[in-house]
Every structure is written in structure tokens, then in C-alpha cells.
Motif scaffolding. Structure first.
Motif, PDB file in Angstrom:
ATOM      1  N   GLU A 205      93.959   9.795  38.459  1.00  0.00           N
ATOM      2  CA  GLU A 205      94.505   9.801  37.016  1.00  0.00           C
ATOM      3  C   GLU A 205      93.861   8.976  36.530  1.00  0.00           C
ATOM      4  OE1 GLU A 205      98.579  10.311  36.602  1.00  0.00           O
ATOM      5  OE2 GLU A 205      98.927  11.259  38.316  1.00  0.00           O
ATOM      6  N   LEU A 206      93.162   9.163  35.292  1.00  0.00           N
ATOM      7  CA  LEU A 206      92.562   8.145  34.247  1.00  0.00           C
ATOM      8  C   LEU A 206      93.389   8.069  32.832  1.00  0.00           C
ATOM      9  CD1 LEU A 206      88.829   8.442  34.856  1.00  0.00           C
ATOM     10  CD2 LEU A 206      90.491   6.726  36.150  1.00  0.00           C
ATOM     11  N   THR A 207      93.978   7.066  32.695  1.00  0.00           N
ATOM     12  CA  THR A 207      95.027   7.195  31.531  1.00  0.00           C
ATOM     13  C   THR A 207      94.440   6.605  30.251  1.00  0.00           C
ATOM     14  OG1 THR A 207      95.730   4.951  31.751  1.00  0.00           O
ATOM     15  CG2 THR A 207      96.999   6.619  32.901  1.00  0.00           C
ATOM     16  N   GLY A 208      94.818   7.126  29.183  1.00  0.00           N
ATOM     17  CA  GLY A 208      94.252   6.582  27.953  1.00  0.00           C
ATOM     18  C   GLY A 208      93.370   7.914  27.040  1.00  0.00           C
ATOM     19  N   PRO A 209      93.113   7.789  25.984  1.00  0.00           N
ATOM     20  CA  PRO A 209      92.531   9.033  25.098  1.00  0.00           C
ATOM     21  C   PRO A 209      91.222   9.493  26.028  1.00  0.00           C
ATOM     22  CG  PRO A 209      93.031   7.048  23.616  1.00  0.00           C
ATOM     23  CD  PRO A 209      93.104   6.612  25.033  1.00  0.00           C
ATOM     24  N   ALA A 210      90.496   8.682  26.713  1.00  0.00           N
ATOM     25  CA  ALA A 210      89.227   9.266  27.352  1.00  0.00           C
ATOM     26  C   ALA A 210      89.655   9.627  28.615  1.00  0.00           C
ATOM     27  CB  ALA A 210      88.252   8.174  27.482  1.00  0.00           C
ATOM     28  N   GLY A 211      90.690   9.772  29.091  1.00  0.00           N
ATOM     29  CA  GLY A 211      91.161  10.044  30.664  1.00  0.00           C
ATOM     30  C   GLY A 211      91.306  11.462  30.814  1.00  0.00           C
ATOM     31  N   GLY A 212      91.937  11.613  32.044  1.00  0.00           N
ATOM     32  CA  GLY A 212      92.150  12.996  32.578  1.00  0.00           C
ATOM     33  C   GLY A 212      92.496  12.924  34.101  1.00  0.00           C
ATOM     34  N   GLY A 213      92.896  14.134  34.468  1.00  0.00           N
ATOM     35  CA  GLY A 213      93.154  14.176  35.869  1.00  0.00           C
ATOM     36  C   GLY A 213      92.242  15.115  36.734  1.00  0.00           C
ATOM     37  N   TRP A 214      91.772  14.347  37.938  1.00  0.00           N
ATOM     38  CA  TRP A 214      90.754  15.281  38.643  1.00  0.00           C
ATOM     39  C   TRP A 214      90.965  14.857  40.116  1.00  0.00           C
ATOM     40  CZ3 TRP A 214      89.134  12.121  34.425  1.00  0.00           C
ATOM     41  CH2 TRP A 214      88.704  12.677  33.263  1.00  0.00           C
ATOM     42  N   LEU A 215      90.433  15.876  40.885  1.00  0.00           N
ATOM     43  CA  LEU A 215      90.237  15.869  42.330  1.00  0.00           C
ATOM     44  C   LEU A 215      89.263  15.430  42.906  1.00  0.00           C
ATOM     45  CD1 LEU A 215      91.910  16.682  45.051  1.00  0.00           C
ATOM     46  CD2 LEU A 215      91.009  18.884  45.054  1.00  0.00           C
ATOM     47  N   LEU A 216      89.141  14.603  43.617  1.00  0.00           N
ATOM     48  CA  LEU A 216      88.060  14.077  44.402  1.00  0.00           C
ATOM     49  C   LEU A 216      88.005  14.586  45.871  1.00  0.00           C
ATOM     50  CD1 LEU A 216      87.743  10.376  43.098  1.00  0.00           C
ATOM     51  CD2 LEU A 216      86.505  12.343  42.183  1.00  0.00           C
ATOM     52  N   GLY A 217      86.900  15.281  46.295  1.00  0.00           N
ATOM     53  CA  GLY A 217      86.968  15.720  47.542  1.00  0.00           C
ATOM     54  C   GLY A 217      87.730  17.165  47.547  1.00  0.00           C
ATOM     55  N   SER A 218      87.800  17.762  48.501  1.00  0.00           N
ATOM     56  CA  SER A 218      88.426  19.052  48.681  1.00  0.00           C
ATOM     57  C   SER A 218      89.813  19.062  49.415  1.00  0.00           C
ATOM     58  CB  SER A 218      87.484  20.061  49.262  1.00  0.00           C
ATOM     59  OG  SER A 218      86.930  19.680  50.433  1.00  0.00           O
ATOM     60  N   GLY A 219      90.744  19.765  49.199  1.00  0.00           N
ATOM     61  CA  GLY A 219      91.911  19.977  50.274  1.00  0.00           C
ATOM     62  C   GLY A 219      92.836  19.329  49.325  1.00  0.00           C
ATOM     63  N   ASP A 220      94.075  19.001  50.049  1.00  0.00           N
ATOM     64  CA  ASP A 220      95.389  18.541  49.617  1.00  0.00           C
ATOM     65  C   ASP A 220      95.111  17.074  49.507  1.00  0.00           C
ATOM     66  OD1 ASP A 220      96.593  20.793  49.250  1.00  0.00           O
ATOM     67  OD2 ASP A 220      97.469  20.743  51.357  1.00  0.00           O
ATOM     68  N   PRO A 221      95.107  16.340  48.151  1.00  0.00           N
ATOM     69  CA  PRO A 221      95.113  14.978  48.221  1.00  0.00           C
ATOM     70  C   PRO A 221      95.932  14.254  48.984  1.00  0.00           C
ATOM     71  CG  PRO A 221      96.075  15.858  46.311  1.00  0.00           C
ATOM     72  CD  PRO A 221      95.692  16.981  47.044  1.00  0.00           C
ATOM     73  N   VAL A 222      95.252  13.199  49.738  1.00  0.00           N
ATOM     74  CA  VAL A 222      96.214  11.953  50.421  1.00  0.00           C
ATOM     75  C   VAL A 222      96.929  11.250  49.724  1.00  0.00           C
ATOM     76  CG1 VAL A 222      94.642  12.681  52.338  1.00  0.00           C
ATOM     77  CG2 VAL A 222      94.289  10.654  51.034  1.00  0.00           C
ATOM     78  N   ALA A 223      96.445  11.052  48.557  1.00  0.00           N
ATOM     79  CA  ALA A 223      97.084   9.838  47.601  1.00  0.00           C
ATOM     80  C   ALA A 223      96.755  10.471  46.134  1.00  0.00           C
ATOM     81  CB  ALA A 223      96.413   8.661  47.749  1.00  0.00           C
ATOM     82  N   VAL A 224      97.419   9.758  45.297  1.00  0.00           N
ATOM     83  CA  VAL A 224      97.378   9.976  43.695  1.00  0.00           C
ATOM     84  C   VAL A 224      97.105   8.596  43.344  1.00  0.00           C
ATOM     85  CG1 VAL A 224      98.582  10.641  41.498  1.00  0.00           C
ATOM     86  CG2 VAL A 224      98.690  12.168  43.706  1.00  0.00           C
ATOM     87  N   VAL A 225      95.782   8.109  42.663  1.00  0.00           N
ATOM     88  CA  VAL A 225      95.614   6.991  42.457  1.00  0.00           C
ATOM     89  C   VAL A 225      95.490   7.059  40.854  1.00  0.00           C
ATOM     90  CG1 VAL A 225      94.054   4.988  42.596  1.00  0.00           C
ATOM     91  CG2 VAL A 225      94.472   6.306  44.643  1.00  0.00           C
ATOM     92  N   ARG A 226      95.983   5.806  40.055  1.00  0.00           N
ATOM     93  CA  ARG A 226      95.883   5.776  38.573  1.00  0.00           C
ATOM     94  C   ARG A 226      95.179   4.721  38.253  1.00  0.00           C
ATOM     95  NH1 ARG A 226     101.562   6.217  36.874  1.00  0.00           N
ATOM     96  NH2 ARG A 226     101.653   8.591  37.057  1.00  0.00           N
ATOM     97  N   ALA A 227      94.473   4.788  37.115  1.00  0.00           N
ATOM     98  CA  ALA A 227      93.677   3.537  36.482  1.00  0.00           C
ATOM     99  C   ALA A 227      93.652   3.737  35.026  1.00  0.00           C
ATOM    100  CB  ALA A 227      92.503   3.524  37.035  1.00  0.00           C
ATOM    101  N   GLU A 228      93.429   2.918  34.345  1.00  0.00           N
ATOM    102  CA  GLU A 228      93.140   3.265  32.632  1.00  0.00           C
ATOM    103  C   GLU A 228      91.693   3.467  32.824  1.00  0.00           C
ATOM    104  OE1 GLU A 228      91.697   2.839  29.076  1.00  0.00           O
ATOM    105  OE2 GLU A 228      91.006   1.411  30.459  1.00  0.00           O
TER     106      GLU A 228
END
Length: 265
Positions: A205-228
Motif C-alpha cells: 500500500e502506497l499512500t498519498g496522491p501518487a499511491g495505490g495498492g498492489w500485489l507483489l508476487g502471486s497467491g495470498d499475501p503473507v503481509a500487508v506493508v504500507r509506505a508513503e
């Protein structure tokens, strides 16, 4: 949020028309920042450790010239190999570009950029399809060959954007517009395409006007990581090894590959 994640590998490279629109928008944003620089700013250091502000802007002008005349890229690379044998071919090429503008003052460089960047953006758009398909050695250790259209439609805009971030780090405002997300998203796409060596899927999860949410890799994510978003772009470009990351949920071990990842800018 997890249900709405887009696999980042599906993020497309901008097409030539999209790239030209982003180029003009980013050129205007950069020029607006450059015109705020005063006499005391030109010798300030930047995150590009070999360059102060004046040298960084000289690099931007050199990139404009290379966008206009592809032959200058080859000329500067060959000259860089001779003049700077201890540097990588890529670093030597960039150093030669800066050398070509040593005599110019900061304000002169700003006006050169103002004149050249729009012309370079149009010139890149006009490159024929057959030329765009040729592959190039980037001159960066560990980086594979890539097509010329990747340089024309992605890297030139990305490089300018990151250098605007560098200039803002000297105390100038970094103003986000509608086009910034169109630069950030392909960076995440490149990150995802290099994620195959990382055996864990992660939701980013990338926050701010330029951000968004994406999946890296395939399958169910083992973690949700957020950064600006802008801060994480600086980290991917090698500007910040200690970028602030928030583990929203999942395995803390996922923070390490997110922090260590790098993408070409």
C-alpha cells in the motif's frame, strides 16, 4: 483493501502518447520548481552524491539533448569510457553529460531546460516503431538489456521525476499532480517483475496522491506493508535505506525484501 489489489505485474508500460503527456506534465512541474531556485541554492548538495544542485540541473539539460539526438547518447558513452575508465559505462556517460555544461550558470541551465525538454518529449514520441524495438545494454551492472521504447517512454520521465524529488529535498516544495501516479505505477510494475526471486507475495500500500495498492508476487499475501509513495520511490532509487515502513498485518519478515528492493530510475 486486499480484495481490490491489482497484481502489479499487470501494470502496463505507458504507450508513446501517454508517455508524451506525462513528459509535458512533469516538465512543467520541474520547471516550476527550478524557477524557485536562488543564488544560494546552486552549490547545495543533493542525494546524488557526486552532484550539487547546479550539476544535477546540468544533467537534466544533457538528458534533454540526448532525447533530441540519440547519437549524442552513443557519443557521450564512448567519451565516458575514455575519460572516466574507473567509472561504470553508465556513470561515465552521465559524467560527460554534466561536463558539457560546466561553464553555464544555474539560471542559464534552467532556461536551457525550459527550451529543450518540450522539444525532447516530442522527439521521443516521433521515434519509429522499428527503432523502438531495438534492445540496448543499459551499462548498469546486473541490469538486463531492454528495448529502446523503455528508455524513451519510461526512464526519461522517471529520471526527471526522481530528480525533482532530489531538488525538493533541498527545501523546495514537491507538488503532486495528476500525472505523478502514472510515474509511480510503472515503478511498482518493475518492482513486481523483479519480485520473482522473492518467494513471498506481499500486498503493498502506497499512500498519498501518487499511491495505490498492489500485489507483489502471486497467491495470498503473507503481509500487508504500507509506505508513503514518494518516500518509497526514494528508497527504490537507493536514496533511503531506512524508509519508514508500516507492517499493517502479517509476517514481519516481509519488511526486509520490501526495504532492500531497488528499481532503475
Amino acid at each position: 483493501m486486499i480484495d481490490s489489489l491489482t497484481p502489479a505485474t499487470r501494470l502496463p508500460q505507458p504507450d508513446p502518447d501517454q508517455a508524451q503527456a506525462v513528459a509535458h506534465a512533469e516538465g512543467r512541474a520541474t520547471l516550476e520548481l527550478l524557477r524557485t531556485l536562488g543564488d544560494d541554492d546552486w552549490t547545495r548538495p543533493t542525494d546524488c552524491t557526486d552532484w550539487d544542485v547546479r550539476a544535477l540541473v546540468a544533467h537534466l539539460v544533457a538528458q534533454c539533448q540526448d532525447g533530441l539526438h540519440l547519437g549524442s547518447v552513443l557519443r557521450r558513452e564512448l567519451l565516458g569510457r575514455r575519460r572516466y575508465p574507473d567509472k561504470s559505462p553508465f556513470d561515465g556517460y552521465m559524467a560527460v553529460g554534466v561536463d558539457g555544461h560546466r561553464a553555464a550558470s544555474g539560471p542559464q541551465l534552467v532556461e536551457r531546460f525550459a527550451s529543450l525538454w518540450p522539444r525532447a518529449a516530442r522527439a521521443r514520441r516521433r521515434r519509429p516503431a522499428a527503432l523502438r524495438r531495438i534492445t540496448l545494454d543499459p551499462g548498469i551492472p546486473g541490469q538486463p538489456r531492454s528495448r529502446l521504447d523503455y528508455l524513451l517512454d519510461v526512464i526519461y520521465n522517471r529520471d526527471l521525476w526522481m530528480h525533482r524529488v532530489d531538488l525538493a529535498a533541498t527545501g523546495r516544495p514537491f507538488v503532486l499532480g495528476d500525472h505523478d501516479r502514472q510515474i509511480v505505477a510503472p515503478v511498482v510494475g518493475d518492482l513486481a517483475r523483479g519480485w520473482s526471486s522473492v518467494p513471498v507475495p506481499v500486498a503493498l500500500e502506497l499512500t498519498g496522491p501518487a499511491g495505490g495498492g498492489w500485489l507483489l508476487g502471486s497467491g495470498d499475501p503473507v503481509a500487508v506493508v504500507r509506505a508513503e509513495a514518494v518516500a518509497y520511490m526514494r528508497a527504490l532509487a537507493g536514496r533511503d535505506d531506512e524508509v519508514a515502513l508500516e507492517l499493517v498485518s502479517g509476517q514481519a519478515s516481509a519488511l526486509t525484501p520490501i526495504r532492500q528492493a531497488r528499481v532503475v530510475f
